[in-house]
Write a protein that holds these residues in place. Structure first.
Motif, mmCIF file in Angstrom:
data_model
loop_
_atom_site.group_PDB
_atom_site.id
_atom_site.type_symbol
_atom_site.label_atom_id
_atom_site.label_comp_id
_atom_site.label_asym_id
_atom_site.label_seq_id
_atom_site.Cartn_x
_atom_site.Cartn_y
_atom_site.Cartn_z
ATOM 1 N N GLU A 21 0.847 -1.200 0.000
ATOM 2 C CA GLU A 21 0.000 0.000 0.000
ATOM 3 C C GLU A 21 0.883 1.251 0.000
ATOM 4 N N GLY A 65 -0.331 -15.636 3.550
ATOM 5 C CA GLY A 65 -0.705 -17.036 3.779
ATOM 6 C C GLY A 65 0.229 -17.956 3.032
ATOM 7 N N ASP A 66 -0.341 -18.723 2.117
ATOM 8 C CA ASP A 66 0.432 -19.676 1.340
ATOM 9 C C ASP A 66 0.461 -19.219 -0.112
#
Ligand SMILES: Cc1cc2nc3c(=O)[nH]c(=O)nc-3n(C[C@H](O)[C@H](O)[C@H](O)COP(=O)(O)O)c2cc1C
Length: 740
Positions: A21, A65-66
């Protein structure tokens, strides 16, 4: 030709913890300064602009995550999946900056996925993608990627200032700082607050396009210390002993950062300094005292906040275990009608930054208690600008609350923070050091600084003459993050409570720094639940009632126990990765009971296998009683456990002495040993594979072990085995729930 209304460039970002961001917003601001007409949106708000009309698209996205898209971009990816047209974006050119970490098995997967989709939609790149790696420092790729972006961008865009591609009429280049022979530092920078902007580009290369500045840059001369060596010695000579002097027992009083500044003495020039960050926030004071509230109203969560009550606590590890793991039980009785959950789901906890840390930061900034507790609102300076900080809704709050819940005070600082701090540092040596750390010459020392993971307090202690206003800190500090935990219990057993387990984050940074570091949420929970140490004794929390603010985060990746009881499951969860599997086992046991009661027929049951690993059997075998219970009652067909600090391996049907495989200390090795049976389960019973736990090492090692098993026992080519695993992931037969 592009008009003011139709931007000739749109910057999109997907970001979990704020890096992407921040970088995207910098690119957007820098683009405007360079005369491009630009808009900037978070990916989930892609509908704020008409993609079918935009011709130049820049994407900055991290992976989480993954290798998954960040939460604020999942809607966009779902939207992309629904589009079938092969020419949907054939009118547009794009480029991508991916942020990832090579410690994770799916490096920059989101950026790669996005690139594939964009190409499928007929779009083509106008500039080579950048793949930044947090493991070695994002700046290494990000800085040069941004520096080299502008020429190709100019080739595909029409700039609004002069219509002449590639020329930057306004906004001179970034600050360039020179250490002159006469011992003076000269910093040339774009005129801050003088109308021509001061974009907070991340590591934007300075000194490029020399001569393009329009003479508005103001030169500042900082009187250098008479003896430049002093700069080096004051910081360089800091020893661990001295560090200890600065750190209190709790580690909250601030640690001086160790830096070797010999290269600063040798540098005659500091280049590639980022611009001074743009001023976004303004604090409006009211004369009232802030009313006490449970949580500040500026906190935004994806689901409603619930006050869960802390019911009970159990320590899952022995006092002498390397890590302390707690099991907590939260009472959600008052909300059980509105909350639905399944094993595999998670929930978020809103934990405050440590009170003492906040207090000490405010003291270091020279803010007294009265001012810290006065009612304030945060306003956004640039009204016409689409950009906003996460604190734009901070009304009727206080400075104390902003530091408690609004900003991240503990993760490694970004260059933009150091650059801003330099602006408010009165001591020349300290200022010079801060600028050095932001510069191209100071990259090595910037990485040393990041390795020490200094808190904002550590920075203020190391640079004591730095007194930035709170507003400027709000501009640059990342947002405070909620912490997520997997649910341990099945709602079929108890739907009025949420159980979860976690390691208390408390560690030392690597040698030679060895600074004691603490997590934010887990030490807080540890303290709230009474700092208990007795292993496996469930302690009920007695009044006063302790409220914990939480919100639900249902699993969206399919990591859920299938309702079909005939499905066989291979579960792999070392350490706290075992948490959701305890819930899976509770769930299946209850489902079986219910089915038997209903149909009274013989059930066709799949097998459940659990691979678990920890350090030592007697110290940190989490949920041992429960797991052995499931095994005895036949819910678990196999419980396979390995201990990394002891030679024994427990397997449910093979005595330890039989296997003699003392090297098999990690779950992936244990899987290889049982490879033949795993293959049979996969091949004949179409077993599902669930992996939960550490994303960095374990997930990759387990994937390698599965590949080896398919190769060895399935007689497959390695590439076919890898493809098969990818296919199973797509079919949600091979599921992973991973964390850092
Ligand atoms: C929980 C977690 C999971 C992550 N998973 C991945 C991953 O699978 N692949 C990858 O390349 N990077 C991964 N990363 C690294 C981030 O993408 C990287 O740190 C990035 O700078 C974060 O940017 P953001 O703040 O914009 O989200 C992960 C980071 C965390 C904390």
């Amino acid at each position: 030709m592009a008009t003011e209304k139709s931007p000739n460039l749109v910057v999109f970002y997907g970001s979990q913890t704020g890096n992407a961001e921040w970088i995207a917003k910098n690119i957007h601001e820098e683009a405007i300064k360079r005369g491009f007409s630009s808009e900037c949106y978070v990916l989930n708000e892609h509908d704020k602009t008409d993609l079918s009309k935009q011709k130049v698209l820049i994407f900055v996205t991290s992976s989480t995550g993954d290798g998954d898209p960040p939460d604020n971009s999942t809607k966009f990816f779902r939207y992309m999946r629904k589009i079938k047209s092969k020419t949907f974006l054939s009118h547009a050119k794009f480029t991508i900056l991916g942020l990832g970490d090579t410690n994770y098995s799916n490096f920059n997967n989101t950026a790669k996925r996005l690139e594939k989709r964009l190409l499928e939609f007929g779009s083509s790149p106008f500039y080579e993608k950048g793949m930044a790696d947090d493991a070695v420092g994002l700046e290494l790729v990000v800085d040069s990627w941004i520096a080299n972006l502008w020429d190709p961008l100019a080739n595909v865009c029409v700039q609004k200032q002069n219509g002449e591609n590639g020329k930057c009429e306004k906004g001179e280049e970034n600050g360039k700082s020179e250490i002159k022979e006469n011992g003076k530092i000269e910093i040339k920078e774009s005129g801050k607050g003088e109308g021509e902007g001061n974009g907070k580009s991340v590591g934007e290369e300075s000194g490029k396009g020399e001569g393009e500045g329009d003479g508005k840059s103001k030169s500042k001369e900082i009187e250098e210390n008479k003896n430049p060596e002093d700069v080096i010695s004051t910081v360089k000579n800091l020893s661990i002993k001295e560090l200890e002097k600065h750190s209190s027992e709790s580690g909250i009083s601030g640690n001086k950062i160790i830096l070797d500044l010999s290269e600063l003495a040798n540098s005659t020039q500091l280049t590639a300094l980022p611009r001074v960050p743009i001023e976004h926030c303004k604090i409006i004071k009211s004369n009232k005292e802030k009313k006490r509230s449970f949580l500040p109203s500026f906190i935004i969560t994806p689901n409603p906040i619930i006050n869960a009550k802390l019911n009970a606590v159990r320590c899952l590890t022995r006092f002498d275990s390397v890590k302390k793991t707690l099991h907590l039980e939260l009472d959600i009785k008052d909300h059980s009608e509105e909350i639905q959950f399944f094993p595999g789901d998670a929930f978020g906890i809103i934990a405050p930054n440590d009170n003492l840390l906040v207090h000490n930061i405010l003291t270091a900034l020279g803010i007294n208690e009265n001012d810290a507790n006065q009612e304030i609102s945060v306003e956004h300076i640039e009204k016409e600008n689409e950009l906003s900080t996460h604190l734009k809704n901070a009304k009727s709050t206080s400075i104390f609350e902003l530091f408690q819940y609004g900003v991240d005070l503990t993760s490694s600082p970004r260059k933009a923070l150091l650059r801003m701090m330099a602006e408010y540092t009165s001591n020349d040596q300290e200022k010079k050091t801060l600028l050095f750390l932001c510069s191209k010459q100071g990259v090595k020392q910037f990485n040393c600084l990041r390795e020490q993971i200094p808190t904002l307090l550590d920075l203020l202690v190391t640079f004591p003459s730095c007194k930035p206003p709170v507003e400027r800190l709000l501009d640059v500090l990342p947002a405070h993050q909620s912490r997520y935990y997997s649910i341990v219990n099945s709602p079929l057993v108890n739907r009025e409570e949420l159980h979860f387990a976690f390691n208390i984050i408390d560690y030392y940074t690597p040698i030679p720094y060895e600074v004691h570091k603490f997590g934010v949420c887990t030490p807080w929970l540890n303290k709230l639940s009474g700092n208990i140490t007795e292993v496996n004794i469930r302690t009920i929390i007695t009044p006063p009632i302790i409220d914990i603010p939480i919100f639900m985060k249902p699993n969206s990746s399919g990591f859920k126990i299938p309702s079909d009881l005939s499905k066989s499951l291979i579960m792999i969860g070392p350490g706290t990765g075992v948490a959701p599997f305890v819930g899976f086992l509770q769930h299946r046991e209850k489902q079986i009971e219910n089915q038997i009661l209903e149909s009274k027929k013989q059930l066709l049951l799949g097998e459940m296998w659990l691979f678990y690993g920890c350090r030592e059997k007697e110290k940190d075998f989490l949920y041992r009683q429960e797991l052995e219970g499931f095994l005895q009652r036949g819910i678990l067909k196999e419980l396979l456990v390995t201990f990394s600090r002891t030679p024994d391996i427990i397997t449910s049907d093979k005595p330890t002495s039989d296997n003699g495989l003392t090297k098999s200390k990690y779950v992936q090795n244990l899987m290889r040993i049982r490879g033949n049976e795993i293959f049979e389960l996969l091949n004949q019973k179409e077993a599902m594979i669930f992996v939960c736990g550490d994303a960095k090492g374990m997930a990759k090692d387990v994937n390698d072990a599965l590949t080896d098993i398919l190769v060895e026992h399935g007689k497959m080519q390695r590439s076919d085995a890898l493809n098969l695993l990818v296919k199973w992931m797509g079919e949600k037969r091979y599921l992973r729930d991973l964390w850092a």
